[in-house]
Motif scaffolding. Structure first.
Motif, PDB file in Angstrom:
ATOM      1  N   PHE A 139       0.857  -1.174   0.031  1.00 21.24           N
ATOM      2  CA  PHE A 139       0.041  -0.089  -0.029  1.00 21.24           C
ATOM      3  C   PHE A 139       0.847   1.323   0.086  1.00 21.24           C
ATOM      4  CE2 PHE A 139      -2.368  -3.481   1.479  1.00 21.24           C
ATOM      5  CZ  PHE A 139      -3.625  -3.050   1.151  1.00 21.24           C
ATOM      6  N   ARG A 140       0.478   2.234  -0.810  1.00 20.85           N
ATOM      7  CA  ARG A 140       1.149   3.447  -1.001  1.00 20.85           C
ATOM      8  C   ARG A 140       0.316   4.610  -1.251  1.00 20.85           C
ATOM      9  NH1 ARG A 140       7.288   1.875  -3.679  1.00 20.85           N
ATOM     10  NH2 ARG A 140       7.762   0.282  -2.025  1.00 20.85           N
ATOM     11  N   ASP A 141       0.375   5.572  -0.478  1.00 24.15           N
ATOM     12  CA  ASP A 141      -0.775   6.586  -0.607  1.00 24.15           C
ATOM     13  C   ASP A 141       0.137   7.525  -1.848  1.00 24.15           C
ATOM     14  OD1 ASP A 141      -2.803   8.210  -0.931  1.00 24.15           O
ATOM     15  OD2 ASP A 141      -2.636   8.591   1.565  1.00 24.15           O
ATOM     16  N   GLU A 142       0.188   7.074  -3.050  1.00 22.85           N
ATOM     17  CA  GLU A 142       0.956   7.907  -4.089  1.00 22.85           C
ATOM     18  C   GLU A 142       0.307   9.355  -4.369  1.00 22.85           C
ATOM     19  OE1 GLU A 142       3.569   6.746  -5.493  1.00 22.85           O
ATOM     20  OE2 GLU A 142       3.559   4.452  -5.436  1.00 22.85           O
ATOM     21  N   THR A 143       1.114  10.245  -4.395  1.00 26.28           N
ATOM     22  CA  THR A 143       0.693  11.591  -4.728  1.00 26.28           C
ATOM     23  C   THR A 143      -0.157  11.394  -5.884  1.00 26.28           C
ATOM     24  OG1 THR A 143       3.124  12.192  -4.259  1.00 26.28           O
ATOM     25  CG2 THR A 143       1.392  13.678  -4.730  1.00 26.28           C
ATOM     26  N   MET A 150      -0.302   0.671 -13.149  1.00 23.88           N
ATOM     27  CA  MET A 150       1.314   1.164 -13.100  1.00 23.88           C
ATOM     28  C   MET A 150       1.570   2.005 -11.777  1.00 23.88           C
ATOM     29  SD  MET A 150       2.826   0.631 -16.012  1.00 23.88           S
ATOM     30  CE  MET A 150       2.649   0.242 -17.788  1.00 23.88           C
ATOM     31  N   ARG A 151       0.888   2.723 -11.350  1.00 25.65           N
ATOM     32  CA  ARG A 151       1.045   3.517 -10.031  1.00 25.65           C
ATOM     33  C   ARG A 151      -0.407   3.498  -9.373  1.00 25.65           C
ATOM     34  NH1 ARG A 151       5.223   5.641  -8.132  1.00 25.65           N
ATOM     35  NH2 ARG A 151       6.123   5.556 -10.164  1.00 25.65           N
ATOM     36  N   SER A 152      -0.586   2.450  -8.598  1.00 26.68           N
ATOM     37  CA  SER A 152      -1.809   2.409  -7.970  1.00 26.68           C
ATOM     38  C   SER A 152      -1.399   2.560  -6.440  1.00 26.68           C
ATOM     39  CB  SER A 152      -2.245   0.965  -8.284  1.00 26.68           C
ATOM     40  OG  SER A 152      -1.612  -0.143  -8.179  1.00 26.68           O
ATOM     41  N   LYS A 153      -2.463   2.679  -5.702  1.00 31.75           N
ATOM     42  CA  LYS A 153      -2.360   2.609  -3.900  1.00 31.75           C
ATOM     43  C   LYS A 153      -1.972   1.395  -3.454  1.00 31.75           C
ATOM     44  CE  LYS A 153      -5.004   6.941  -3.414  1.00 31.75           C
ATOM     45  NZ  LYS A 153      -5.905   7.510  -2.729  1.00 31.75           N
ATOM     46  N   ILE A 405       9.673   1.974 -17.927  1.00 36.73           N
ATOM     47  CA  ILE A 405       8.673   1.439 -16.897  1.00 36.73           C
ATOM     48  C   ILE A 405       9.507   0.573 -15.800  1.00 36.73           C
ATOM     49  CG2 ILE A 405       6.731   0.068 -16.197  1.00 36.73           C
ATOM     50  CD1 ILE A 405       5.886   0.845 -19.128  1.00 36.73           C
ATOM     51  N   GLU A 406       9.625   0.899 -14.673  1.00 39.48           N
ATOM     52  CA  GLU A 406      10.485   0.224 -13.471  1.00 39.48           C
ATOM     53  C   GLU A 406       9.595  -1.065 -13.042  1.00 39.48           C
ATOM     54  OE1 GLU A 406      11.850   1.928  -9.870  1.00 39.48           O
ATOM     55  OE2 GLU A 406      11.887   0.031  -8.983  1.00 39.48           O
ATOM     56  N   VAL A 407       9.958  -2.315 -13.535  1.00 42.58           N
ATOM     57  CA  VAL A 407       9.173  -3.320 -13.066  1.00 42.58           C
ATOM     58  C   VAL A 407       9.854  -4.295 -11.768  1.00 42.58           C
ATOM     59  CG1 VAL A 407       7.751  -4.032 -15.047  1.00 42.58           C
ATOM     60  CG2 VAL A 407      10.219  -4.792 -15.045  1.00 42.58           C
ATOM     61  N   GLY A 408      11.115  -3.890 -11.485  1.00 44.33           N
ATOM     62  CA  GLY A 408      11.894  -4.660 -10.413  1.00 44.33           C
ATOM     63  C   GLY A 408      13.064  -3.675 -10.299  1.00 44.33           C
ATOM     64  N   GLN A 409      13.543  -4.079  -9.019  1.00 47.36           N
ATOM     65  CA  GLN A 409      14.875  -3.599  -8.427  1.00 47.36           C
ATOM     66  C   GLN A 409      15.286  -4.538  -7.471  1.00 47.36           C
ATOM     67  OE1 GLN A 409      14.403   0.357  -6.799  1.00 47.36           O
ATOM     68  NE2 GLN A 409      16.361   0.845  -6.957  1.00 47.36           N
ATOM     69  N   VAL A 410      16.829  -4.527  -7.752  1.00 49.66           N
ATOM     70  CA  VAL A 410      17.706  -5.367  -6.773  1.00 49.66           C
ATOM     71  C   VAL A 410      18.622  -4.287  -6.149  1.00 49.66           C
ATOM     72  CG1 VAL A 410      17.255  -7.490  -7.975  1.00 49.66           C
ATOM     73  CG2 VAL A 410      19.066  -6.206  -8.541  1.00 49.66           C
ATOM     74  N   SER A 445       1.760  -6.501 -10.391  1.00 54.99           N
ATOM     75  CA  SER A 445       0.606  -6.030 -11.042  1.00 54.99           C
ATOM     76  C   SER A 445       1.236  -5.030 -12.154  1.00 54.99           C
ATOM     77  CB  SER A 445      -0.284  -5.294 -10.001  1.00 54.99           C
ATOM     78  OG  SER A 445       0.208  -4.742  -9.054  1.00 54.99           O
ATOM     79  N   ARG A 446       2.243  -4.177 -11.690  1.00 57.01           N
ATOM     80  CA  ARG A 446       2.768  -3.157 -12.566  1.00 57.01           C
ATOM     81  C   ARG A 446       3.248  -4.065 -14.060  1.00 57.01           C
ATOM     82  NH1 ARG A 446       7.082   1.380 -11.250  1.00 57.01           N
ATOM     83  NH2 ARG A 446       5.384   2.292 -10.051  1.00 57.01           N
ATOM     84  N   THR A 447       3.872  -5.302 -13.705  1.00 54.97           N
ATOM     85  CA  THR A 447       4.474  -6.224 -14.772  1.00 54.97           C
ATOM     86  C   THR A 447       3.399  -6.302 -15.389  1.00 54.97           C
ATOM     87  OG1 THR A 447       6.258  -6.897 -13.326  1.00 54.97           O
ATOM     88  CG2 THR A 447       5.841  -8.332 -15.073  1.00 54.97           C
TER      89      THR A 447
HETATM   90  P1  ATP Z   1       8.380   4.146  -8.326  1.00 54.29           P
HETATM   91  O1  ATP Z   1       9.847   4.471  -8.195  1.00 54.29           O
HETATM   92  O2  ATP Z   1       7.887   3.710  -9.822  1.00 54.29           O
HETATM   93  O3  ATP Z   1       7.708   4.664  -7.497  1.00 54.29           O
HETATM   94  P2  ATP Z   1       9.694   2.350  -6.421  1.00 54.29           P
HETATM   95  O4  ATP Z   1      11.342   2.416  -6.955  1.00 54.29           O
HETATM   96  O5  ATP Z   1       9.451   3.408  -5.020  1.00 54.29           O
HETATM   97  O6  ATP Z   1       8.717   2.688  -7.416  1.00 54.29           O
HETATM   98  P3  ATP Z   1      10.230  -0.200  -5.027  1.00 54.29           P
HETATM   99  O7  ATP Z   1      10.163   0.337  -3.619  1.00 54.29           O
HETATM  100  O8  ATP Z   1      11.492  -0.393  -5.651  1.00 54.29           O
HETATM  101  O9  ATP Z   1       9.339   0.994  -5.948  1.00 54.29           O
HETATM  102  O10 ATP Z   1       9.197  -1.193  -5.387  1.00 54.29           O
HETATM  103  C1  ATP Z   1       9.425  -2.446  -5.892  1.00 54.29           C
HETATM  104  C2  ATP Z   1       8.558  -2.691  -7.207  1.00 54.29           C
HETATM  105  O11 ATP Z   1       7.181  -2.566  -6.912  1.00 54.29           O
HETATM  106  C3  ATP Z   1       8.924  -1.533  -8.202  1.00 54.29           C
HETATM  107  O12 ATP Z   1       9.980  -1.909  -9.110  1.00 54.29           O
HETATM  108  C4  ATP Z   1       7.560  -1.499  -9.099  1.00 54.29           C
HETATM  109  O13 ATP Z   1       7.720  -2.387 -10.059  1.00 54.29           O
HETATM  110  C5  ATP Z   1       6.576  -1.749  -7.911  1.00 54.29           C
HETATM  111  N1  ATP Z   1       5.759  -0.537  -7.305  1.00 54.29           N
HETATM  112  C6  ATP Z   1       6.240   0.397  -6.680  1.00 54.29           C
HETATM  113  N2  ATP Z   1       5.243   1.260  -6.741  1.00 54.29           N
HETATM  114  C7  ATP Z   1       4.198   0.935  -7.124  1.00 54.29           C
HETATM  115  C8  ATP Z   1       2.876   1.534  -7.478  1.00 54.29           C
HETATM  116  N3  ATP Z   1       2.501   2.568  -6.695  1.00 54.29           N
HETATM  117  N4  ATP Z   1       1.980   0.829  -8.209  1.00 54.29           N
HETATM  118  C9  ATP Z   1       2.171  -0.135  -8.475  1.00 54.29           C
HETATM  119  N5  ATP Z   1       3.465  -1.116  -8.490  1.00 54.29           N
HETATM  120  C10 ATP Z   1       4.486  -0.220  -7.855  1.00 54.29           C
END
Ligand code: ATP
Ligand code: MG
Length: 568
Positions: A139-143, A150-153, A405-410, A445-447
Motif C-alpha cells: 500500500f502506498r498513498d501515491e501523490t 502502473m502506479r496504484s495505491k 517502466i520500472e518493473v523490478g529492483q535489486v 501487478s505493474r509487470t
Molecule cells: P517508483 O519509483 O515507480 O515509485 P519504487 O522504486 O518506489 O517505484 P520499489 O520500492 O522499488 O518501488 O518497489 C518494488 C517494485 O514495486 C517497483 O519496481 C515497481 O515495479 C513496483 N511498484 C512500486 N510502486 C508501485 C505502485 N504505486 N504501483 C504499482 N507498482 C509499484
C-alpha cells in the motif's frame, strides 16, 4: 471454460481517465475494473494473468534458493520507529490505529518486518545465507496514482530479502537475484533491461532497476550504444563539457530589464544558452545554497542531495531567494550575493570564463565573468541531468535517452536495517557480527500492465503464451448446432489434457463480435469451429500475432498438434 458463463464484459470505449494504451486495454479487455482512484478489482481474466506471473516468479525464486513466507500487511509502528522510517516515509505510508489506539501501518514494503523476524530466528553463521520472499499486497498513498496498475495505491509485489555473513556473500545473493529477475522477465515474454539506479539515502549502494522500455515510462534512462552503460537519469553520469582557457575581459554589468529565464535573457543578449550560468537557490536541510549549472542544463536534485549530504533539498521560496541574493527571483548569480552562502557548481563550469551570470540585482546581469577570478564557488561536482548526446564517461560515445517502466529492483542494503535491529549472528569464533542484507522487489501487478504496454496492436492485446489469461480461444460459430459444439468441447478437453488452457466462445453472437473480442483480449491462438469449415474439412487455427494469410485449416483431429506448434 465456456465464455457464456464467464464474468467477462469487454468495452468498446476506453475509460475517461486512461492516458496510456495499456491502461485502456486493461479495462476494455475486462481484466480489471476501477473501484476508486488507484484501487482496482482484478476480474477473472486479470486474475488468471496475475496468477501466471506469480507462478513464474515463484518458480524462479525457488530455483534461486529463496524460501517463500508471508508477512502481515498490517505492521506495528514500533518496527518503523526502530529505523526512524515511521517519520521519514512521509505521507506515502498509510497509518492507522487499532481499537487500543496502537499505531500501525499498511505495508509499503517490509524490510523492518522481515529483519525482525529473521533476527529472532538466526543466531549462527551456520544458518546463513538465507533468502526469504513473499508475494503480497503493498500500500502506498501515491501523490498521483495513475496509468491504471502502473502506479496504484494497492499493488501486488514480490519482495525478497537476503541475509549474509559478509560482503562476499551479499555480492553472491545480489547477482543470484539479478539472474533470477532476468529469467522472470524473459519468461513473462518481456524485454526488461537492467539499469544502474540511485541508491537513495544509501548513496553509493549497488542497485539495478529492471525497466521495460516504453514511451509511457515515467523514468528516463541514459544508454550508451557502444559500451552498454545504462543508468536511470537520477544517477546517470556524463563527461563534463569544460570550457576552460577562454580569454576574459573585466566584468561588465548589463541591463536586462524583465529578462529572467535563460531563454529570455539569451534572446535579449543574442547569446546561446551555454554562454550563461544558471544559478538556483536551494534550501538544503534548512540552509540556503547557490547552485550553478551551464545555462542549457538542469539540476539533478538527487545528485545535489548526495553531494551536500543533506536529508532534504528543495528550491528556495521567493522570500529566501531575495534574502540570499538581494534581488528578486531571476537574477541570482555566484558573484557577491547579498548573503555569504555556500556556492556549488557543476563540473562543466570548472575553469569557466567569459560567461554571463545574474548580477544579484534586479534587471541586471554580469558579463565577462571568470568564475575562479570573480566568484566564490566552494566546490565543483557532477550536479546535472544527462541529456541525449552527452558523452559516456566510460567510452566517450554519445548517449541516447529512452523512457522506461520500472518493473523490478535489486538493492544491496548492507547493514542499514540489520544494524538498526541489531540483527547479528555468531561467527565460528563466537564473535557477534551484523548480518548484511539485500532487498529485491518485483511489481507483479505493474509487470502485468507493462506486458500489455509492450505487446499490443490496434486491435488489442497480444499476450505472450506464458502469461495469457487463456492460451487458446475456440470461437464456436454455431453454438446451437450440437455437431459443432461437440467438436469444440472435444478440442477443449484434448487441450486441457495437453496442458493448454482454452476458453470456448459459445455465445450466441455474430462471428465478427467474437473475432473482435478475441483480438481485444489477445489470446495467443484462435481456433474457429463452424459448420461451414467442418464441411470443408476442418477448423481454422491462427496465431493472434499473425495476419489472416498465415491461418491454417486443419482437421479437428490434428488441431491440438497445430495449436501446440503455434504456442511454441
Ligand atoms: P517508483 O519509483 O515507480 O515509485 P519504487 O522504486 O518506489 O517505484 P520499489 O520500492 O522499488 O518501488 O518497489 C518494488 C517494485 O514495486 C517497483 O519496481 C515497481 O515495479 C513496483 N511498484 C512500486 N510502486 C508501485 C505502485 N504505486 N504501483 C504499482 N507498482 C509499484
Ligand atoms: Mg524501485
Amino acid at each position: 471454460m465456456k465464455w457464456s458463463k464467464a464474468l467477462i464484459q469487454t468495452l468498446r470505449e476506453s475509460p475517461q481517465d486512461a492516458e496510456i494504451e495499456s491502461h485502456k486495454l486493461l479495462v476494455r479487455a475486462s481484466l480489471v475494473r476501477k473501484v476508486a482512484g488507484g484501487l482496482y478489482a482484478y476480474l477473472p481474466l486479470g486474475m488468471r494473468v496475475l496468477k501466471k506471473i506469480q507462478q513464474i516468479v515463484r518458480e524462479e525464486m525457488d530455483r534461486a534458493g529463496a524460501q517463500e513466507t508471508v508477512l502481515p500487511i498490517m505492521q506495528p509502528a514500533e518496527l518503523w520507529q526502530t529505523t526512524g522510517r515511521w517519520e521519514t516515509m512521509g505521507p506515502n505510508m498509510f497509518k492507522l490505529k487499532d481499537r487500543a489506539q496502537r499505531d500501525v501501518a499498511l505495508a509499503p514494503t517490509a524490510e523492518e518486518e522481515v529483519t525482525d523476524v529473521v533476527k529472532g530466528m538466526v543466531n549462527s553463521y551456520r544458518q546463513l545465507p538465507v533468502i526469504v520472499y513473499q508475494i503480497n499486497w503493498k500500500f502506498r498513498d501515491e501523490t498521483r496514482p495513475r496509468f491504471g496498475l502502473m502506479r496504484s495505491k494497492e499493488f501486488l509485489m514480490k519482495d525478497a530479502y537476503s541475509f549474509d555473513v559478509d560482503a562476499e556473500g551479499l555480492e553472491k545473493s545480489y547477482w543470484t537475484m539479478y539472474e533470477a529477475y532476468t529469467r522472470v522477465f524473459a519468461r513473462c515474454g518481456l524485454k526488461a533491461v537492467p539499469v544502474q539506479a540511485d541508491g537513495g539515502d544509501m548513496g553509493d549502494s549497488l542497485t539495478h532497476e529492471f525497466h521495460v522500455l516504453a514511451d509511457a515510462g515515467e523514468d528516463g534512462i541514459a544508454f550508451c550504444p557502444r559500451c552498454g552503460y545504462a543508468a536511470n537519469l537520477e544517477k546517470a553520469e556524463r563527461q563534463p563539457n569544460r570550457r576552460a582557457g577562454v580569454e576574459c575581459p573585466v566584468v561588465g554589468k548589463v541591463a536586462t530589464p524583465n529578462a529572467k529565464t535563460i531563454e529570455e535573457i539569451s534572446a535579449f543578449m543574442g547569446e546561446t544558452p551555454d554562454k550563461f550560468v544558471k544559478t538556483l537557490v536551494y534550501v538544503a536541510d534548512g540552509k540556503p545554497v547557490l547552485v550553478c549549472v551551464a545555462g542549457d542544463r538542469d539540476v539533478n536534485e538527487i545528485k545535489l542531495k548526495h553531494f551536500l549530504g543533506a536529508k532534504t533539498v528543495e528550491l528556495a521560496p521567493p522570500a529566501i531567494v531575495e534574502e540570499v541574493t538581494g534581488a528578486p527571483v531571476g537574477f541570482a548569480g555566484p558573484v557577491k550575493p547579498a548573503k555569504a552562502v555556500q556556492i556549488v557548481a557543476d563540473l562543466d563550469l570548472e575553469g569557466a570564463a567569459d560567461v554571463i551570470v545574474g548580477a544579484n540585482q534586479a534587471d541586471a546581469h554580469l558579463k565577462h565573468v571568470d568564475l575562479k577570478r570573480d566568484a566564490q564557488v566552494g566546490a565543483y561536482a557532477d550536479l546535472t541531468i544527462v541529456k541525449a548526446g552527452d558523452v559516456c564517461t566510460r567510452c566517450g560515445e554519445k548517449m541516447t535517452i529512452k523512457r522506461g517502466i520500472e518493473v523490478g529492483q535489486v538493492f544491496k542494503l548492507g547493514t542499514k536495517y540489520s544494524g538498526a535491529f541489531k540483527a547479528a549472528y555468531k561467527t565460528a569464533e563466537l564473535k557477534e557480527e551484523t548480518m548484511l542484507m539485500g532487498c529485491y522487489g518485483i511489481g507483479i501487478s505493474r509487470t502485468l500492465q507493462a506486458i500489455i504496454e509492450q505487446s499490443h496492436d490496434k486491435d488489442g492485446i497480444v499476450w505472450p503464451a506464458s502469461v495469457a489469461p487463456y492460451q487458446v480461444v475456440i470461437d464456436l460459430l454455431d453454438p446451437s448446432v450440437p455437431e459443432a459444439a461437440a467438436v469444440a468441447g472435444k478440442l477443449e478437453s484434448e487441450l486441457e489434457a495437453a496442458g493448454v488452457d482454452a476458453i470456448v466462445d459459445d455465445r450466441e453472437e455474430r462471428p465478427g463480435v467474437k473475432f473482435k473480442d478475441a483480438d481485444l483480449i489477445g489470446f495467443p491462438v484462435r481456433v474457429v469451429v463452424g459448420m461451414k469449415g467442418l464441411a470443408n474439412g476442418g477448423v481454422e487455427v491462427k496465431r493472434r500475432a499473425d495476419d489472416k494469410s498465415r491461418m491454417k485449416v486443419v482437421p479437428p483431429a490434428s488441431a491440438v498438434e497445430a495449436i501446440k506448434e503455434m504456442l511454441k
